[in-house]
Design a protein around this motif. Structure first.
Motif, PDB file in Angstrom:
ATOM      1  N   ALA A 114      -5.206   7.282  -6.090  1.00 22.68           N
ATOM      2  CA  ALA A 114      -5.326   8.586  -5.432  1.00 22.68           C
ATOM      3  C   ALA A 114      -4.215   8.798  -4.407  1.00 22.68           C
ATOM      4  O   ALA A 114      -3.811   9.935  -4.150  1.00 22.68           O
ATOM      5  N   ALA A 115      -3.703   7.702  -3.837  1.00 23.16           N
ATOM      6  CA  ALA A 115      -2.666   7.810  -2.819  1.00 23.16           C
ATOM      7  C   ALA A 115      -1.304   8.149  -3.414  1.00 23.16           C
ATOM      8  O   ALA A 115      -0.409   8.590  -2.686  1.00 23.16           O
ATOM      9  N   LEU A 116      -1.149   7.963  -4.715  1.00 26.34           N
ATOM     10  CA  LEU A 116       0.126   8.290  -5.344  1.00 26.34           C
ATOM     11  C   LEU A 116       0.343   9.798  -5.308  1.00 26.34           C
ATOM     12  O   LEU A 116      -0.542  10.579  -5.617  1.00 26.34           O
ATOM     13  N   LYS A 117       1.513  10.162  -4.954  1.00 24.92           N
ATOM     14  CA  LYS A 117       1.869  11.583  -4.934  1.00 24.92           C
ATOM     15  C   LYS A 117       2.552  11.934  -6.248  1.00 24.92           C
ATOM     16  O   LYS A 117       2.913  11.074  -7.032  1.00 24.92           O
ATOM     17  N   GLY A 118       2.759  13.202  -6.484  1.00 28.17           N
ATOM     18  CA  GLY A 118       3.414  13.667  -7.703  1.00 28.17           C
ATOM     19  C   GLY A 118       4.848  13.180  -7.838  1.00 28.17           C
ATOM     20  O   GLY A 118       5.408  13.155  -8.919  1.00 28.17           O
ATOM     21  N   ASP A 119       5.463  12.789  -6.716  1.00 33.27           N
ATOM     22  CA  ASP A 119       6.858  12.353  -6.758  1.00 33.27           C
ATOM     23  C   ASP A 119       6.994  10.858  -7.067  1.00 33.27           C
ATOM     24  O   ASP A 119       8.099  10.337  -7.081  1.00 33.27           O
ATOM     25  N   ALA A 120       5.889  10.167  -7.340  1.00 35.71           N
ATOM     26  CA  ALA A 120       5.938   8.741  -7.670  1.00 35.71           C
ATOM     27  C   ALA A 120       6.604   8.556  -9.031  1.00 35.71           C
ATOM     28  O   ALA A 120       6.460   9.395  -9.925  1.00 35.71           O
ATOM     29  N   ARG A 123       3.409   4.778 -11.448  1.00 36.84           N
ATOM     30  CA  ARG A 123       2.119   5.385 -11.805  1.00 36.84           C
ATOM     31  C   ARG A 123       1.460   4.639 -12.961  1.00 36.84           C
ATOM     32  O   ARG A 123       0.254   4.397 -12.940  1.00 36.84           O
TER      33      ARG A 123
END
Length: 113
Positions: A49-55, A60
């Motif tokens: 959940a902590a991963l952002k879209g820019d990962a 991912r």
């Protein structure tokens, strides 16, 4: 009329009592392991959940694989404890469908491909 002797006079060693103690210890270990696996699931899902879209895609994928492995181990431990239905777990922990789709998949290491 059947007369039983008082428990105070019964032998202190009996296989039934030993079995109960052993069964209690086994149940305790199973419950402890289930709790540890539950914490691992929570931690893995929080990392996802902590991963952002820019990962990056690789990051991912790795986090998704780790979450799927944690959930898979947790579900197996639940089955060992006699808890067969996983629908409540999926709902309670909020396990995403993308994690559920990866359960039980054996992934090859890059050197095996």
């Amino acid at each position: 009329m059947t007369v039983r002797p008082p428990k105070a006079l019964s032998p202190s060693f009996s296989t039934a009592g030993a079995f109960n103690v052993l069964e209690y210890e086994l149940m305790s270990e199973r419950a402890d392991a289930l709790g540890r696996h539950g914490l691992k699931v929570e931690k893995a899902l929080a990392a996802l959940a902590a991963l952002k879209g820019d990962a990056s895609r690789d990051l991912r994928e790795r986090v998704l694989d780790e979450a799927a492995d944690a959930v898979w181990a947790f579900l197996i431990q639940r089955e060992i404890c006699g808890l067969r239905d996983s629908r409540d777990v999926v709902r309670r922990y909020g396990i995403p469908k993308e994690v559920m789709a990866r359960l039980g998949i054996v992934r090859r290491k890059p050197s095996e491909a």
